[in-house]
Design a protein around this motif. Structure first.
Motif, short mmCIF file in Angstrom:
data_model
loop_
_atom_site.label_atom_id
_atom_site.label_comp_id
_atom_site.label_asym_id
_atom_site.label_seq_id
_atom_site.Cartn_x
_atom_site.Cartn_y
_atom_site.Cartn_z
N LEU A 388 -16.06 -1.95 4.36
CA LEU A 388 -14.68 -1.70 3.94
C LEU A 388 -13.96 -0.81 4.95
O LEU A 388 -12.81 -1.08 5.33
N ALA A 389 -14.63 0.25 5.41
CA ALA A 389 -14.02 1.19 6.35
C ALA A 389 -13.66 0.51 7.67
O ALA A 389 -12.59 0.76 8.24
N VAL A 390 -14.55 -0.35 8.17
CA VAL A 390 -14.31 -1.04 9.44
C VAL A 390 -13.09 -1.95 9.33
O VAL A 390 -12.21 -1.96 10.21
N LYS A 391 -13.01 -2.71 8.24
CA LYS A 391 -11.89 -3.64 8.07
C LYS A 391 -10.58 -2.90 7.90
O LYS A 391 -9.55 -3.30 8.45
N ILE A 392 -10.60 -1.82 7.12
CA ILE A 392 -9.37 -1.04 6.92
C ILE A 392 -8.89 -0.45 8.25
O ILE A 392 -7.69 -0.42 8.54
N ALA A 393 -9.83 0.01 9.08
CA ALA A 393 -9.47 0.56 10.39
C ALA A 393 -8.81 -0.51 11.26
O ALA A 393 -7.83 -0.23 11.97
N GLU A 394 -9.32 -1.75 11.20
CA GLU A 394 -8.72 -2.85 11.97
C GLU A 394 -7.28 -3.10 11.52
O GLU A 394 -6.38 -3.28 12.35
N ILE A 395 -7.07 -3.11 10.22
CA ILE A 395 -5.73 -3.39 9.69
C ILE A 395 -4.77 -2.26 10.01
O ILE A 395 -3.60 -2.49 10.32
N ARG A 396 -5.25 -1.04 9.93
CA ARG A 396 -4.39 0.12 10.26
C ARG A 396 -3.87 0.02 11.68
O ARG A 396 -2.75 0.44 11.98
N GLU A 397 -4.69 -0.52 12.59
CA GLU A 397 -4.27 -0.67 13.98
C GLU A 397 -3.04 -1.55 14.10
O GLU A 397 -2.19 -1.35 14.96
N THR A 398 -2.95 -2.56 13.23
CA THR A 398 -1.81 -3.48 13.27
C THR A 398 -0.62 -2.95 12.50
O THR A 398 0.47 -3.51 12.57
N LEU A 399 -0.81 -1.85 11.75
CA LEU A 399 0.27 -1.28 10.93
C LEU A 399 0.61 0.14 11.36
O LEU A 399 1.00 0.97 10.54
N LYS A 400 0.48 0.41 12.66
CA LYS A 400 0.66 1.77 13.16
C LYS A 400 1.99 2.40 12.79
O LYS A 400 2.06 3.58 12.42
N ASP A 401 3.06 1.64 12.88
CA ASP A 401 4.41 2.19 12.68
C ASP A 401 4.93 2.01 11.26
O ASP A 401 6.11 2.21 11.01
N ARG A 402 4.08 1.63 10.34
CA ARG A 402 4.52 1.39 8.96
C ARG A 402 3.81 2.31 7.99
O ARG A 402 2.64 2.67 8.17
N GLU A 403 4.54 2.70 6.94
CA GLU A 403 3.93 3.51 5.89
C GLU A 403 3.03 2.61 5.04
O GLU A 403 3.40 1.50 4.70
#
Length: 455
Positions: A388-403
């Motif tokens: 779960l942590a790995v996947k969430i980290a990947e998605i956060r990378e694509t959502l850097k500028d969004r809340e």
């Protein structure tokens, strides 16, 4: 308080609730006092209005209605808690409220019927050893060549053409106008929107209506030509669809594209790679992975479709309404991303139509999710914290500028990972026949669904 349960259709629990006489009386007295405190009657101070006058002014029916609303609300909440019912959403009163008002007497036992939505029971049918057909997406080297050529086109240099006529692939600058043909076949008035000066057009298939580009091909600079053409039957301007037109075209200028060489310099200009070989290898890998992933999604889709034929679920209205609302919200967010005014698009009429249109999709989504969750539970398929942590980290990378709502993100990612893991497990237990792309037509799929329903 006496409570009797019964199972109802559409994943509902029916409740017969019997409220003791004392509770009925106490609630009546409480409501009367609250009304007296807030009611303003000339000649009396608030809270000091004699009961007969209060009943006369307010009306006994209105007072009993207020009492019953409180009794029903409080007793339902208590019943759900007392019976440990996993209720979804609001309750439904099954008794007629007007009849309850007429029969209610303070200080006597009061009984009413209600219903609450509960999570649906999922009755799994066969889910191992299934046989499905799925379309195979095969890697095509032409996809890589097409992408590389598109990048070459963007870097093309335009070279003036001399001493030859226009040919396909050229960039032509033309003056043109379209006129309606008269009954005698002569030129009539200009058709609005069919004229332009110094118009630049690439001579390739699909530009303008059929015959226009082909008519320009072969022309020389400063040459004028007339073309008798017909607008297609599906033309976007309905009044012109299927109508004839006479175009007068003058070729003003002509240029040809000089494409860059497919060498290392080109690769360095359009990518982060040093050589054309590295660029091609990377693109081939991307397209191969995409083909494999698309095939996998087709297999998963076929498995889901087959599971739906083997599983019975009664969806509660509350759950269905929430899913419809989610679909409409996703549509609104998508429209906003396109820069559209959602308030203008979402009128009362369009929302009503969209809700009806979204129902089948919402139903399928819920059935699919519930089936997969049940299989995962039955087969002890889980998602580890590290996954779960790995996947969430990947998605956060694509959502850097969004809340991001962290709780919602975690729930969404966990749901997706569990679904994919469960479907991968099911794929191993399923006999899959891969068929050529496009061979499973909607008609064949509908026939298959009808056969499953009849069997």
């Amino acid at each position: 308080m006496k409570i009797t349960q019964e199972k109802l259709p559409a994943s509902q629990i029916g409740l017969e609730i019997e409220i003791p006489a004392e509770t009925s009386k106490n609630t009546y007295e409480k409501v009367i006092k609250e009304i007296a405190k807030t009611t303003n009657i000339p000649g009396f101070r608030k809270g000091k209005v004699p009961r007969p006058i209060l009943l006369q002014r307010i009306g006994s029916e209105r007072i009993k209605a207020a009492v019953l609303e409180e009794l029903i609300q409080d007793s339902l909440e208590e019943a759900i808690k007392q019976e440990s019912i996993n209720a979804l959403g609001n309750y439904k009163l099954r008794s007629d409220f007007e009849e309850l008002i007429n029969t209610y007497k303070p200080g006597e036992v009061f009984t009413f019927l209600a219903a609450v939505d509960v999570p649906p029971e999922v009755t799994l049918g066969q889910y191992q050893g299934l046989q499905v057909k799925a379309e195979e997406v095969v890697y095509n080297e032409e996809d890589v060549n097409k992408l590389i050529n598109e990048r070459r086109e963007k870097l093309a240099t335009l070279i003036p053409v001399e001493n030859r006529p226009a040919q396909m692939g050229d960039l032509a600058v033309i003056d043109f106008e379209g006129r309606k043909p008269t009954e005698t076949g002569e030129e009539g008035e200009i058709i609005p929107g069919t004229e332009a000066k110094e118009y630049q057009v690439e001579l390739s298939d699909g530009k303008f209506i059929a015959g226009f580009v082909e008519g320009v091909v072969g022309m020389n600079i400063d040459e004028t030509k007339k073309l008798n053409l017909t607008f297609p039957d599906d033309y976007h301007q309905k009044d012109l669809a299927g109508q004839g037109v006479i175009f007068t075209i003058t070729l003003k200028d002509l240029k040809e594209k000089e494409l860059p060489e497919l060498d290392d310099d080109f690769a360095q200009e359009v990518s982060e790679f040093e050589t054309i070989a590295q660029l091609r290898e990377s693109l081939e890998k991307q397209y191969q992975e995409k083909a494999a992933n698309d095939t996998k999604q087709n297999i998963h889709g076929a498995i889901v479709a087959e599971l739906l034929n083997h599983t019975s679920i009664e969806l509660p209205d509350t759950m269905l309404e929430e899913e419809i609302q989610t679909i409409l919200l996703q549509t609104a967010n998508q429209l906003q991303s396109y820069g559209m005014d959602v308030n203008q698009f979402f009128t009362r009429e369009t929302v009503t139509k969209m809700r009806e249109t979204a129902k089948p999709e919402a139903s399928k989504n819920l059935h699919t999710n519930l089936i997969i969750e049940k299989i995962a539970e039955q087969e002890s398929i889980t998602i580890g914290d590290d996954e779960l942590a790995v996947k969430i980290a990947e998605i956060r990378e694509t959502l850097k500028d969004r809340e991001v709502d962290e709780a919602k993100l975690q729930k969404y990612v966990k749901h997706d990972l569990l679904a994919e893991k469960t479907l991968d497990w099911l794929q191993e237990k399923t006999q899959v026949e891969l068929v050529p792309l496009g061979s499973l037509t909607p008609e064949e799929e509908e026939d298959s669904e009808r056969e499953n329903e009849e069997s």
